[in-house]
Design an enzyme around this catalytic site. Structure first.
Site, PDB file in Angstrom:
ATOM      1  CD  GLU A 123      24.458  25.152 -62.941  1.00 38.39           C
ATOM      2  OE1 GLU A 123      23.602  24.522 -63.582  1.00 38.39           O
ATOM      3  OE2 GLU A 123      25.369  24.596 -62.293  1.00 38.39           O
TER       4      GLU A 123
ATOM      5  CG  LEU B 105      27.211  24.153 -65.758  1.00 38.63           C
ATOM      6  CD1 LEU B 105      27.196  23.978 -67.268  1.00 38.63           C
ATOM      7  CD2 LEU B 105      27.335  22.833 -65.060  1.00 38.63           C
TER       8      LEU B 105
ATOM      9  CD  GLU C  81      25.347  21.535 -60.990  1.00 41.15           C
ATOM     10  OE1 GLU C  81      26.498  21.059 -61.142  1.00 41.15           O
ATOM     11  OE2 GLU C  81      24.659  21.929 -61.953  1.00 41.15           O
TER      12      GLU C  81
ATOM     13  CD  GLN D 255      19.714  25.018 -65.420  1.00 41.77           C
ATOM     14  OE1 GLN D 255      20.253  24.248 -66.204  1.00 41.77           O
ATOM     15  NE2 GLN D 255      19.996  26.314 -65.380  1.00 41.77           N
ATOM     16  CG  PHE D 256      16.397  19.853 -64.353  1.00 39.89           C
ATOM     17  CD1 PHE D 256      15.154  19.384 -64.773  1.00 39.89           C
ATOM     18  CD2 PHE D 256      17.014  20.841 -65.103  1.00 39.89           C
ATOM     19  CE1 PHE D 256      14.540  19.897 -65.909  1.00 39.89           C
ATOM     20  CE2 PHE D 256      16.402  21.365 -66.247  1.00 39.89           C
ATOM     21  CZ  PHE D 256      15.166  20.889 -66.642  1.00 39.89           C
TER      22      PHE D 256
ATOM     23  CG  ASP E  14      16.874  14.914 -62.826  1.00 43.10           C
ATOM     24  OD1 ASP E  14      16.478  13.779 -63.077  1.00 43.10           O
ATOM     25  OD2 ASP E  14      16.086  15.863 -62.595  1.00 43.10           O
TER      26      ASP E  14
ATOM     27  CB  ILE F 107      21.006  17.897 -56.599  1.00 41.94           C
ATOM     28  CG1 ILE F 107      21.269  18.788 -55.371  1.00 41.94           C
ATOM     29  CG2 ILE F 107      20.751  16.450 -56.190  1.00 41.94           C
ATOM     30  CD1 ILE F 107      20.042  19.005 -54.502  1.00 41.94           C
TER      31      ILE F 107
ATOM     32  N   PRO G  59      26.354  16.338 -58.337  1.00 42.49           N
ATOM     33  CG  PRO G  59      26.909  17.446 -60.322  1.00 42.49           C
ATOM     34  CD  PRO G  59      25.746  16.848 -59.569  1.00 42.49           C
TER      35      PRO G  59
ATOM     36  CG  HIS H 217      16.244  16.823 -67.944  1.00 42.65           C
ATOM     37  ND1 HIS H 217      17.070  16.063 -68.726  1.00 42.65           N
ATOM     38  CD2 HIS H 217      16.813  18.055 -67.896  1.00 42.65           C
ATOM     39  CE1 HIS H 217      18.094  16.798 -69.141  1.00 42.65           C
ATOM     40  NE2 HIS H 217      17.966  18.005 -68.655  1.00 42.65           N
TER      41      HIS H 217
HETATM   42  C1  LIG Z   1      25.598  18.933 -63.674  1.00 44.95           C
HETATM   43  C2  LIG Z   1      24.641  19.677 -64.529  1.00 44.95           C
HETATM   44  N1  LIG Z   1      24.207  20.897 -64.130  1.00 44.95           N
HETATM   45  C3  LIG Z   1      23.318  21.573 -64.873  1.00 44.95           C
HETATM   46  C4  LIG Z   1      22.837  21.056 -66.024  1.00 44.95           C
HETATM   47  C5  LIG Z   1      21.802  21.817 -66.843  1.00 44.95           C
HETATM   48  N2  LIG Z   1      22.424  22.292 -68.079  1.00 44.95           N
HETATM   49  C6  LIG Z   1      22.269  21.614 -69.218  1.00 44.95           C
HETATM   50  S1  LIG Z   1      23.155  22.282 -70.455  1.00 44.95           S
HETATM   51  C7  LIG Z   1      23.727  23.516 -69.481  1.00 44.95           C
HETATM   52  C8  LIG Z   1      24.663  24.520 -70.033  1.00 44.95           C
HETATM   53  C9  LIG Z   1      25.880  23.888 -70.617  1.00 44.95           C
HETATM   54  O1  LIG Z   1      26.650  24.836 -71.272  1.00 44.95           O
HETATM   55  P1  LIG Z   1      27.956  24.436 -72.033  1.00 44.95           P
HETATM   56  O2  LIG Z   1      28.780  23.518 -71.217  1.00 44.95           O
HETATM   57  O3  LIG Z   1      28.591  25.677 -72.499  1.00 44.95           O
HETATM   58  O4  LIG Z   1      27.447  23.583 -73.277  1.00 44.95           O
HETATM   59  P2  LIG Z   1      26.438  24.043 -74.421  1.00 44.95           P
HETATM   60  O5  LIG Z   1      25.075  23.681 -73.958  1.00 44.95           O
HETATM   61  O6  LIG Z   1      26.607  25.494 -74.633  1.00 44.95           O
HETATM   62  O7  LIG Z   1      26.807  23.233 -75.612  1.00 44.95           O
HETATM   63  C10 LIG Z   1      23.206  23.404 -68.194  1.00 44.95           C
HETATM   64  C11 LIG Z   1      23.480  24.337 -67.102  1.00 44.95           C
HETATM   65  C12 LIG Z   1      23.300  19.787 -66.404  1.00 44.95           C
HETATM   66  N3  LIG Z   1      22.888  19.193 -67.532  1.00 44.95           N
HETATM   67  N4  LIG Z   1      24.187  19.126 -65.646  1.00 44.95           N
END
Ligand SMILES: Cc1ncc(C[n+]2csc(CCOP(=O)(O)OP(=O)(O)O)c2C)c(N)n1
Ligand SMILES: [Mg+2]
Lengths: 361, 323
Positions: B28, B57, B59, B81-82, B84, B86, B88, B128
């Site tokens: 991501e 998005l 994992e 990405q973190f 935390d 992983i 899924p 995180h």
């Molecule tokens: C399972 C998971 N993977 C990665 C992340 C890191 N992360 C946090 S917000 C985000 C993007 C989310 O985008 P969206 O669903 O469009 O929501 P927005 O932030 O745009 O409101 C990511 C990849 C996470 N929080 N949880």
């Protein structure tokens, strides 16, 4: 089934529906949107000044958040994600509780355990969120399911982003809700980005609302910058749920005007011109023009209101900043209902080190 | 050249992608954005969006597709990405990635690296800041590698990419930008499965890894003033563990302090402690002491108190010396 039953284009200059609300309610909606905007703006400034460690703004998504919450009843349970300033404030979370959470101080109702911008408060029926994407959707399904079994008249709503619709959690929760006709609302803020990834790299489908049809539930695509359209779509979804006609997936088409979080730089993945044209569709600007047309609002009132809110918000931040950090014991609270021996032991050790202060950097 | 740890990650990826056309990077925000920590910064511009892939998005799909790619001859380096986030992909990692070689009698052996930032130190709160190495060390079939400095990171990541077993490569966020050091240019390898003696000493052994090496080194310096000569062993590869180095040091000093940021219960320290009681019991002069993160989620406000500090390590050293 009927994806696009309420489909207003994002670029429409005015709300296309005649007002379903009284003048007083319209002004309340506007007030809540402004509080959300100013809370975010001030928090971003406070972050730049080093007074706040982290924040997730919802700038640009106020109509989606405030409009949807406004359509709910207080007994409905809200499952926000991390981008929920408009959600918390539209639920009338006091600014004190709001900023105590951001600072994670000793008066924070979450005891400083959770990251900033992860607002929750059981007295407001806002369930404290985690950070992993879309894990809360099935919780919303479960709560609504239990309420259904108990014949209670309530619905649940979960909030998530466009990126979230790619997750396995999304699939599991929406599918389950469809099978059992659960009285819940899946509210997707399609703000065009998941951090840097644009929505067209997230899914090959153009309208996220179409995803609903694969689960046999109602899908609605609504102009997420049109607070009244959002309000109506959510209200309808709520009625549908209470009628026993199952869940609704709402796609609110909007735009994240700010950074993803305080540690993001949008200029790495989108241009100034794109942002500028998005600002022209600012939901707050649009709603204030509408209120002005109705004769309910003017520039002067606007200035007075904004100044007042700015003062309130600044005061809330300053006050929250002055409240001390939680005591060391709170680190060990709420891991279990009662503390087992090993945590008692570790708490004692931690106390000793706090007492003897850190010296080596 | 002097690099930070996150730049060293970038450098290792760049070198390996240049050297080996099979290497692809996916995850991501890794492409245009260059990763939320900038670990893959600029790679897409050099290697194109076929080899540096921004994924949706999800994992589980990132890891699952990496497994598939590797079966067809690519060498995917996936970024989660973190650490935390992983979870899924836990099913893909624990049920598929780790066991595919075994269940197919060696016919299908995924050659995949999963990189993920981990650990506290950046005020990330419960989701995180976690240190999740135990889950993966506990899972047969996975190698687990955690570097403690920029040069180490480059060498270990390069070896991880070349290793034909699946590797979980965990990068301490605390170290990403806090230290700079000379990192060899071009090809540079540090072998997997070998610990490093970061500070020879004769009185006490500290067994540690990742950002806790730094914390332990600070404690060791302070102990000089008390005339205690501390040895610091940087484990580097948690699985497979370099048991010879660990046992040799234990036999030399007879006093052991284990330091990690992950929670204590069932943490990596528990395993080392058990191994030493099996293999070096007669040499131990004092009980083995663990200095670890507490058995709680990582709190937001009190994160600094959660992580082992030099003071906590010093107290442990004094305890073992006084025994
Ligand atoms: C399972 C998971 N993977 C990665 C992340 C890191 N992360 C946090 S917000 C985000 C993007 C989310 O985008 P969206 O669903 O469009 O929501 P927005 O932030 O745009 O409101 C990511 C990849 C996470 N929080 N949880
Ligand atoms: Mg989004």
């Amino acid at each position: 089934m009927n994806a696009g039953s309420l489909s207003l284009t994002p670029s429409k200059p005015r709300p296309a529906v005649s007002s379903p609300l009284t003048g007083k309610q319209l002004l309340r909606l506007y007030y809540l949107m402004i509080v959300s905007r100013i809370a975010d703006e001030r928090a971003l400034i406070a972050h730049k000044q080093g007074r706040i460690g982290f924040y997730v703004p919802a700038v640009g998504e106020e109509a989606a958040e405030v409009g949807s919450v406004f359509a709910l009843s207080p007994e409905d349970w809200i499952f926000p994600d991390y981008r929920g300033s408009g959600i918390a404030l539209a639920r009338e979370m006091p600014l004190k509780i709001f900023f105590d959470q951001v600072l994670g101080n000793i008066e924070d109702v979450l005891k400083g355990h959770s990251m900033p911008s992860h607002w929750g408060d059981s007295s407001l029926n806002i369930v404290a969120p985690s950070s992993p994407i879309c894990t809360h959707l099935s919780h919303a399904v479960g709560v609504a399911w239990a309420a259904m079994m108990k014949r209670e008249k309530m619905v649940t709503i979960s909030y998530f982003g466009d990126g979230g619709t790619s997750s396995g959690e999304f699939h599991g929760a929406v599918n389950l809700a469809g099978v059992f006709k659960i009285p819940t609302i899946f509210f997707c803020r399609n703000n065009q980005y998941a951090i840097s990834v644009p929505v067209d790299r997230q899914t090959a489908v153009t309208n996220l609302a179409e995803k609903a049809s694969a689960y046999g539930i109602t899908g609605v695509r609504v102009d997420g910058n049109d607070v009244l359209a959002v309000y109506l779509a959510t209200k309808e979804a709520r009625q549908r749920a209470l009628r026993g006609d199952g869940p609704t997936f709402i796609e609110a088409v909007t735009y994240r005007l700010g950074p993803h979080t305080t540690i993001d730089d949008p200029m790495k993945y989108r241009g100034k011109t794109e942002e500028e044209s998005a600002w022209k569709r600012d939901p707050i600007l649009r709603f204030s023009e509408y209120l002005t047309t109705l004769g309910l609002w003017d520039m002067e009132k606007d200035q007075v209101l904004r100044n007042k809110i700015k003062e309130d918000v600044n005061l809330a931040i300053t006050n929250a900043k002055e409240v001390p950090k939680p005591e060391i014991d709170s680190l060990f609270e709420d891991v279990y209902s009662t503390s087992p021996w090993h945590l008692d032991e570790q708490r004692m050790e931690a106390r000793r080190f706090v007492a003897s202060k850190r010296q080596i950097q | 050249m002097e690099l930070t740890l996150v730049q060293a990650v970038n450098d290792a990826l760049r070198e390996e992608m240049k050297r080996d056309q099979r290497v692809v990077v996916l995850g991501e925000d890794v492409g245009k954005y260059g990763g939320v920590f900038k670990a893959t910064d600029g790679l897409q511009a050099v290697f194109g969006n076929e080899r540096v892939i921004d994924t949706p998005l999800n994992e589980q799909a990132i890891v699952g597709a990496s497994i598939g790619m590797s079966l067809k001859g690519l060498v995917p380096v996936a970024e989660i990405q973190f650490i935390d986030f992983i979870h899924p992909a836990f099913d893909q990692i624990v049920s598929e990635l780790s066991k595919m070689r075994y269940r197919s009698g060696g016919q299908y052996a995924p050659h995949v690296v999963i990189r993920a930032p981990f650990g506290a130190g950046t005020k990330g709160g419960p989701y995180h800041s976690q240190s999740s190495e135990s889950y993966f060390v506990h899972t047969a079939g996975l190698k687990v590698v955690i570097p403690s400095s920029p040069a180490e990171c480059k060498g270990l990541l390069t070896s991880s990419i070349r290793d034909t077993d699946p590797v979980i490569f965990m990068e301490s966020k605390r170290l990403y930008r806090s230290v700079r050091e000379e990192v060899p240019e071009g090809e540079y390898l540090v072998p997997l499965g070998k610990a490093r003696n970061a500070r020879p000493g004769k009185d006490v052994t500290i067994l540690t890894y990742g950002s806790m090496v730094q914390v332990s080194m600070k404690a060791a310096e302070v102990m000089c003033e008390e005339d205690v000569d501390v040895e610091v062993i940087d484990i580097r590869t948690l699985m497979p563990l370099d048991i010879e180095t660990v046992v040799a040091s234990a036999k030399k000093t007879g006093r052991i302090v284990i330091v990690h940021e992950a929670p204590k219960t069932m943490g990596f320290g528990a395993e080392i402690s058990a191994l030493l009681s099996e293999k070096a019991f007669d040499y131990l002069k004092a009980p083995i002491i663990r200095v670890t993160g507490y058995d709680t989620p990582v709190p937001f406000s009190l994160e600094d108190q959660y992580s082992p500090s030099p003071e906590r390590v010093i107290a442990a050293i004094r305890n073992t010396m006084a025994y």
